[in-house]
Design a protein around this motif. Structure first.
Motif, PDB file in Angstrom:
ATOM      1  N   SER A   1       0.835  -1.202   0.000  1.00  0.00           N
ATOM      2  CA  SER A   1       0.000   0.000   0.000  1.00  0.00           C
ATOM      3  C   SER A   1       0.877   1.262   0.000  1.00  0.00           C
ATOM      4  O   SER A   1       0.583   2.236  -0.705  1.00  0.00           O
ATOM      5  CB  SER A   1      -0.878  -0.059   1.252  1.00  0.00           C
ATOM      6  OG  SER A   1      -1.623   1.072   1.396  1.00  0.00           O
ATOM      7  N   LEU A   2       1.962   1.217   0.742  1.00  0.00           N
ATOM      8  CA  LEU A   2       2.863   2.382   0.794  1.00  0.00           C
ATOM      9  C   LEU A   2       3.568   2.582  -0.559  1.00  0.00           C
ATOM     10  O   LEU A   2       3.722   3.722  -1.005  1.00  0.00           O
ATOM     11  CB  LEU A   2       3.892   2.216   1.918  1.00  0.00           C
ATOM     12  CG  LEU A   2       4.781   3.437   2.145  1.00  0.00           C
ATOM     13  CD1 LEU A   2       3.980   4.619   2.667  1.00  0.00           C
ATOM     14  CD2 LEU A   2       5.923   3.160   3.102  1.00  0.00           C
ATOM     15  N   ILE A   3       3.951   1.496  -1.190  1.00  0.00           N
ATOM     16  CA  ILE A   3       4.587   1.625  -2.515  1.00  0.00           C
ATOM     17  C   ILE A   3       3.609   2.284  -3.486  1.00  0.00           C
ATOM     18  O   ILE A   3       3.965   3.196  -4.236  1.00  0.00           O
ATOM     19  CB  ILE A   3       5.054   0.252  -3.057  1.00  0.00           C
ATOM     20  CG1 ILE A   3       6.155  -0.314  -2.175  1.00  0.00           C
ATOM     21  CG2 ILE A   3       5.559   0.370  -4.501  1.00  0.00           C
ATOM     22  CD1 ILE A   3       6.564  -1.737  -2.511  1.00  0.00           C
TER      23      ILE A   3
ATOM     24  N   PRO B   1      -0.483   3.897   9.213  1.00  0.00           N
ATOM     25  CA  PRO B   1       0.149   2.933   8.307  1.00  0.00           C
ATOM     26  C   PRO B   1       0.891   1.814   9.024  1.00  0.00           C
ATOM     27  O   PRO B   1       1.133   0.774   8.427  1.00  0.00           O
ATOM     28  CB  PRO B   1       1.124   3.797   7.504  1.00  0.00           C
ATOM     29  CG  PRO B   1       1.436   4.947   8.379  1.00  0.00           C
ATOM     30  CD  PRO B   1       0.206   5.192   9.197  1.00  0.00           C
ATOM     31  N   THR B   2       1.238   2.012  10.275  1.00  0.00           N
ATOM     32  CA  THR B   2       2.013   0.968  10.954  1.00  0.00           C
ATOM     33  C   THR B   2       1.173   0.151  11.937  1.00  0.00           C
ATOM     34  O   THR B   2       1.711  -0.699  12.627  1.00  0.00           O
ATOM     35  CB  THR B   2       3.200   1.581  11.724  1.00  0.00           C
ATOM     36  OG1 THR B   2       2.687   2.555  12.636  1.00  0.00           O
ATOM     37  CG2 THR B   2       4.201   2.222  10.791  1.00  0.00           C
TER      38      THR B   2
ATOM     39  N   PHE C   1       9.542   0.204   7.804  1.00  0.00           N
ATOM     40  CA  PHE C   1       8.554   1.098   7.214  1.00  0.00           C
ATOM     41  C   PHE C   1       8.915   2.555   7.518  1.00  0.00           C
ATOM     42  O   PHE C   1       8.946   3.412   6.632  1.00  0.00           O
ATOM     43  CB  PHE C   1       7.205   0.737   7.853  1.00  0.00           C
ATOM     44  CG  PHE C   1       6.008   1.285   7.169  1.00  0.00           C
ATOM     45  CD1 PHE C   1       5.308   0.513   6.254  1.00  0.00           C
ATOM     46  CD2 PHE C   1       5.540   2.550   7.446  1.00  0.00           C
ATOM     47  CE1 PHE C   1       4.181   1.009   5.629  1.00  0.00           C
ATOM     48  CE2 PHE C   1       4.414   3.052   6.831  1.00  0.00           C
ATOM     49  CZ  PHE C   1       3.731   2.271   5.914  1.00  0.00           C
ATOM     50  N   LEU C   2       9.235   2.809   8.766  1.00  0.00           N
ATOM     51  CA  LEU C   2       9.569   4.186   9.160  1.00  0.00           C
ATOM     52  C   LEU C   2      10.899   4.636   8.552  1.00  0.00           C
ATOM     53  O   LEU C   2      11.063   5.804   8.208  1.00  0.00           O
ATOM     54  CB  LEU C   2       9.617   4.306  10.689  1.00  0.00           C
ATOM     55  CG  LEU C   2       8.240   4.195  11.366  1.00  0.00           C
ATOM     56  CD1 LEU C   2       8.395   4.165  12.880  1.00  0.00           C
ATOM     57  CD2 LEU C   2       7.323   5.345  10.975  1.00  0.00           C
ATOM     58  N   ASP C   3      11.821   3.689   8.392  1.00  0.00           N
ATOM     59  CA  ASP C   3      13.102   4.035   7.765  1.00  0.00           C
ATOM     60  C   ASP C   3      12.882   4.551   6.350  1.00  0.00           C
ATOM     61  O   ASP C   3      13.478   5.549   5.932  1.00  0.00           O
ATOM     62  CB  ASP C   3      14.032   2.809   7.722  1.00  0.00           C
ATOM     63  CG  ASP C   3      14.596   2.493   9.091  1.00  0.00           C
ATOM     64  OD1 ASP C   3      14.483   3.362   9.986  1.00  0.00           O
ATOM     65  OD2 ASP C   3      15.120   1.378   9.284  1.00  0.00           O
TER      66      ASP C   3
ATOM     67  N   LEU D   1       2.613   6.481  19.535  1.00  0.00           N
ATOM     68  CA  LEU D   1       3.266   7.781  19.731  1.00  0.00           C
ATOM     69  C   LEU D   1       4.760   7.761  19.421  1.00  0.00           C
ATOM     70  O   LEU D   1       5.326   8.773  19.020  1.00  0.00           O
ATOM     71  CB  LEU D   1       3.022   8.255  21.161  1.00  0.00           C
ATOM     72  CG  LEU D   1       1.526   8.475  21.436  1.00  0.00           C
ATOM     73  CD1 LEU D   1       1.272   8.588  22.919  1.00  0.00           C
ATOM     74  CD2 LEU D   1       1.026   9.700  20.710  1.00  0.00           C
ATOM     75  N   SER D   2       5.383   6.585  19.569  1.00  0.00           N
ATOM     76  CA  SER D   2       6.821   6.539  19.289  1.00  0.00           C
ATOM     77  C   SER D   2       7.095   6.813  17.809  1.00  0.00           C
ATOM     78  O   SER D   2       8.133   7.377  17.461  1.00  0.00           O
ATOM     79  CB  SER D   2       7.391   5.190  19.712  1.00  0.00           C
ATOM     80  OG  SER D   2       6.667   4.169  19.081  1.00  0.00           O
ATOM     81  N   ASP D   3       6.171   6.413  16.926  1.00  0.00           N
ATOM     82  CA  ASP D   3       6.335   6.686  15.488  1.00  0.00           C
ATOM     83  C   ASP D   3       6.374   8.190  15.255  1.00  0.00           C
ATOM     84  O   ASP D   3       7.221   8.712  14.523  1.00  0.00           O
ATOM     85  CB  ASP D   3       5.144   6.148  14.685  1.00  0.00           C
ATOM     86  CG  ASP D   3       5.106   4.635  14.637  1.00  0.00           C
ATOM     87  OD1 ASP D   3       6.022   4.021  15.214  1.00  0.00           O
ATOM     88  OD2 ASP D   3       4.175   4.100  14.033  1.00  0.00           O
ATOM     89  N   ILE D   4       5.437   8.850  15.870  1.00  0.00           N
ATOM     90  CA  ILE D   4       5.292  10.292  15.688  1.00  0.00           C
ATOM     91  C   ILE D   4       6.537  11.022  16.160  1.00  0.00           C
ATOM     92  O   ILE D   4       7.041  11.930  15.503  1.00  0.00           O
ATOM     93  CB  ILE D   4       4.061  10.786  16.494  1.00  0.00           C
ATOM     94  CG1 ILE D   4       2.796  10.440  15.733  1.00  0.00           C
ATOM     95  CG2 ILE D   4       4.121  12.265  16.776  1.00  0.00           C
ATOM     96  CD1 ILE D   4       2.627  11.215  14.453  1.00  0.00           C
ATOM     97  N   SER D   5       7.048  10.586  17.321  1.00  0.00           N
ATOM     98  CA  SER D   5       8.205  11.307  17.859  1.00  0.00           C
ATOM     99  C   SER D   5       9.407  11.168  16.932  1.00  0.00           C
ATOM    100  O   SER D   5      10.300  12.000  16.931  1.00  0.00           O
ATOM    101  CB  SER D   5       8.533  10.839  19.276  1.00  0.00           C
ATOM    102  OG  SER D   5       8.713   9.457  19.274  1.00  0.00           O
ATOM    103  N   ARG D   6       9.415  10.113  16.118  1.00  0.00           N
ATOM    104  CA  ARG D   6      10.535   9.945  15.184  1.00  0.00           C
ATOM    105  C   ARG D   6      10.414  10.859  13.973  1.00  0.00           C
ATOM    106  O   ARG D   6      11.393  11.405  13.502  1.00  0.00           O
ATOM    107  CB  ARG D   6      10.592   8.494  14.672  1.00  0.00           C
ATOM    108  CG  ARG D   6      11.308   7.553  15.606  1.00  0.00           C
ATOM    109  CD  ARG D   6      11.494   6.203  14.944  1.00  0.00           C
ATOM    110  NE  ARG D   6      12.497   6.225  13.882  1.00  0.00           N
ATOM    111  CZ  ARG D   6      12.766   5.189  13.098  1.00  0.00           C
ATOM    112  NH1 ARG D   6      12.102   4.068  13.241  1.00  0.00           N
ATOM    113  NH2 ARG D   6      13.690   5.277  12.178  1.00  0.00           N
ATOM    114  N   ILE D   7       9.198  10.982  13.436  1.00  0.00           N
ATOM    115  CA  ILE D   7       9.133  11.629  12.112  1.00  0.00           C
ATOM    116  C   ILE D   7       8.447  12.996  12.054  1.00  0.00           C
ATOM    117  O   ILE D   7       8.655  13.735  11.100  1.00  0.00           O
ATOM    118  CB  ILE D   7       8.486  10.706  11.057  1.00  0.00           C
ATOM    119  CG1 ILE D   7       7.030  10.412  11.425  1.00  0.00           C
ATOM    120  CG2 ILE D   7       9.243   9.424  10.868  1.00  0.00           C
ATOM    121  CD1 ILE D   7       6.278   9.808  10.245  1.00  0.00           C
ATOM    122  N   ALA D   8       7.627  13.324  13.031  1.00  0.00           N
ATOM    123  CA  ALA D   8       6.803  14.534  12.861  1.00  0.00           C
ATOM    124  C   ALA D   8       7.547  15.833  13.182  1.00  0.00           C
ATOM    125  O   ALA D   8       8.399  15.879  14.058  1.00  0.00           O
ATOM    126  CB  ALA D   8       5.564  14.426  13.729  1.00  0.00           C
TER     127      ALA D   8
END
Lengths: 231, 289
Positions: B139-141, B156-157, B168-170, B190-197
């Motif tokens: 789906s991401l591709i 998405p995760t 995925f996040l990489d 929330l850990s996803d958000i702290s990485r990318i937002a």
């Protein structure tokens, strides 16, 4: 629109192939008096209605259940295609098997001697009724999405009203098309297997197709007004 | 400057839930995390944006173009990976991508191949036989390969194991680093958000309660402990107060303001500790306003 239509045709190529191949196979069989058609009265009598009529409908039901299961409208709605084109593509895909098979059967009736294709007249009665039913069900479902009011009961009321109107009009058409629709097929009553089956012969069953097409065209416009493409 | 998207007074009502009015703007090249508990309206907002559902009122503009369902040009600028990953199930992943490819003139075959390789997706397998991780990657591709200027990613995760989630996040990181692409990313992880937002918008019961930059949160929010003999239940900018005898522990959304007030109250032993984005987000969602 064409891309989506072609994708659907490719995806459902096997059931579509069977739908269009069945009448051809039986025409060839009838013309050649093969497949025991001449010897076995039962085969001759029911092959057309069971395989071509109900067979077509069963395959179409399979196609549309699979589309629903795979939430196809959602797949398509995310693409850069206008909702109008989506609706037209969907409409063509929905009505063409019915209309093509129906038209083909009518052609056969005109050009092939009745002896070889007895009881063929029932197929379009069956197909037409089923087409009408499918168009009505789809219209009711799309209306449910299009008539999205803030109040759930209001939405239920209006969708119910539309469904009731469709049912009544459908039965009206059926009544007009054949007064003998719920009569046994023979006076002895020993062949009343397919009771709900019009035994029209004067081409009245075309009414089913006409009314089914009218409903499907209304459905096309209702589809464009859907408030959600999630289901 | 044209915004990546601009949502104005967006409203959508269901029988038991109302979203909005939502006002939200995202600038190109920015990653906006959309954070909220289940049922807060994150998915509904994104579905209204992408045209999967129609809002009752309000407007959504994507790079200046209104998201008109009858004029879908705006969709060329959008890559969307929804919460439900829908495909032609009896087709392989490759065939599904080929189907999508036809609709996007800017589809980057090279990028598609790279991502397939990178994600190690069994691309010849039927979609229905793919694991949920591989479906998410596929789906991401599909969302990335036409090089959209705005990526809308709805949880998405979710449902992915930590290894797949990291992969995925990489990839998302690389996408972010590579250009001017704006990303609107909803999650409750929330850990996803702290990485990318870069920015965060918090949604609760259909209403955005706070929109701020990540730096703003990390710079201003503190866990503060101190001693104060008198009993006080409210402090300036404090969102949570705990007290044990004369020992207080509070969470402040503007620690400078709180500490100034504590100094005026002659509080002793004042200690302020930084908080992670996850901790801050939990506090914001708990407080609901």
């Amino acid at each position: 629109m064409l891309k989506i239509l072609m994708a659907e045709i490719k995806y459902f190529k096997l059931p579509l192939l069977v739908i269009f191949a069945l009448p051809l196979i039986f025409t060839v069989a009838a013309l050649n008096d093969i497949l025991l058609f001449e010897q076995v009265y039962f085969l001759k009598k029911y092959f057309w209605s069971v395989f071509v009529g109900l067979g077509t409908y069963a395959l179409i039901i399979i196609i549309w259940s699979l589309r629903k299961k795979e939430i196809r409208e959602r797949v398509h709605a995310a693409l850069p295609v206008s909702v109008g084109k989506l609706a037209v593509g969907r409409w063509i895909f929905a009505v063409s098997p019915f209309l093509i098979v129906g038209f083909y059967v009518e052609l056969l009736r005109c050009f092939i001697p009745v002896r070889q294709i007895i009881f063929i007249d029932r197929i379009n009665g069956q197909l037409g009724m089923l087409f009408l039913a499918l168009a009505a069900v789809d219209l009711a479902m799309n209306s449910w999405s299009a008539l999205e009011f803030k109040r759930y009961d209001k939405r239920l009321f209006f969708t119910g009203l539309i469904s009731a109107a469709l049912l009544i009009s459908g039965f009206g058409v059926i009544y007009l098309a054949s007064a003998s629709i719920i009569q046994p097929l023979s006076p002895s009553g020993d062949e009343n297997i397919f009771l709900i089956q019009p035994q029209t012969s004067g081409g009245e069953e075309i009414l089913f197709f006409v009314w089914g097409t009218v409903l499907s065209v209304i459905d096309l416009f209702v589809f464009k007004k859907r408030k959600s493409f999630l289901t | 400057m044209t915004h990546a998207f601009e949502i104005e007074r967006l409203e959508k009502t269901f029988s038991e839930f109302k979203l909005g009015p939502i006002d939200l703007i995202l600038e190109p090249g920015t990653v906006l995390g959309y954070v909220g508990p289940n049922g807060s309206g994150k998915t509904t907002t994104m579905q209204c944006m992408t045209g999967l559902i129609r809002a009752e009122s309000g407007t959504v503009k994507i790079f200046g173009k209104e998201n008109d369902p009858n004029n879908p040009e705006w969709k060329f600028d959008v890559g969307y990976a929804g919460d439900k990953r829908v495909f032609y199930e009896n087709w392989s992943g490759e065939k599904n991508l080929n189907f999508q490819k036809q609709f996007y003139p800017d589809w980057d075959v090279q990028l598609e191949k790279e991502l397939i390789k990178r994600f190690e997706i069994p691309i010849k397998k039927k979609a229905k036989r793919l694991s949920s991780g591989n479906r998410a990657k596929l789906s991401l591709i599909g969302a990335l390969a036409h090089r959209p200027k705005l990526l809308i990613l709805d949880e998405p995760t979710s449902g992915l194991d930590p290894v797949v989630r990291t992969e995925f996040l990489d990839v998302l990181f690389e996408v972010i680093e590579s250009g001017e692409r704006a990303i609107f990313y909803s999650t409750h992880i929330l850990s996803d958000i702290s990485r990318i937002a870069d920015e965060l918008a918090f949604l609760n019961n259909g209403v955005i309660t706070l929109k701020t930059s990540k730096e703003d949160l990390t710079e201003n929010w503190r866990r503060i402990s101190f001693k104060l003999p008198q009993e006080i239940s409210e402090f300036p900018a404090a969102v949570a107060v705990e007290r044990e005898a004369s020992n207080y522990r509070i969470i402040s959304r503007n620690y400078q303001k709180t500490i100034d007030a504590l100094k005026r109250l002659d509080a002793e032993n004042i200690r302020a500790a930084r908080m992670s984005i996850d901790e801050i987000a939990v506090q914001i969602l708990k407080n609901k306003n």
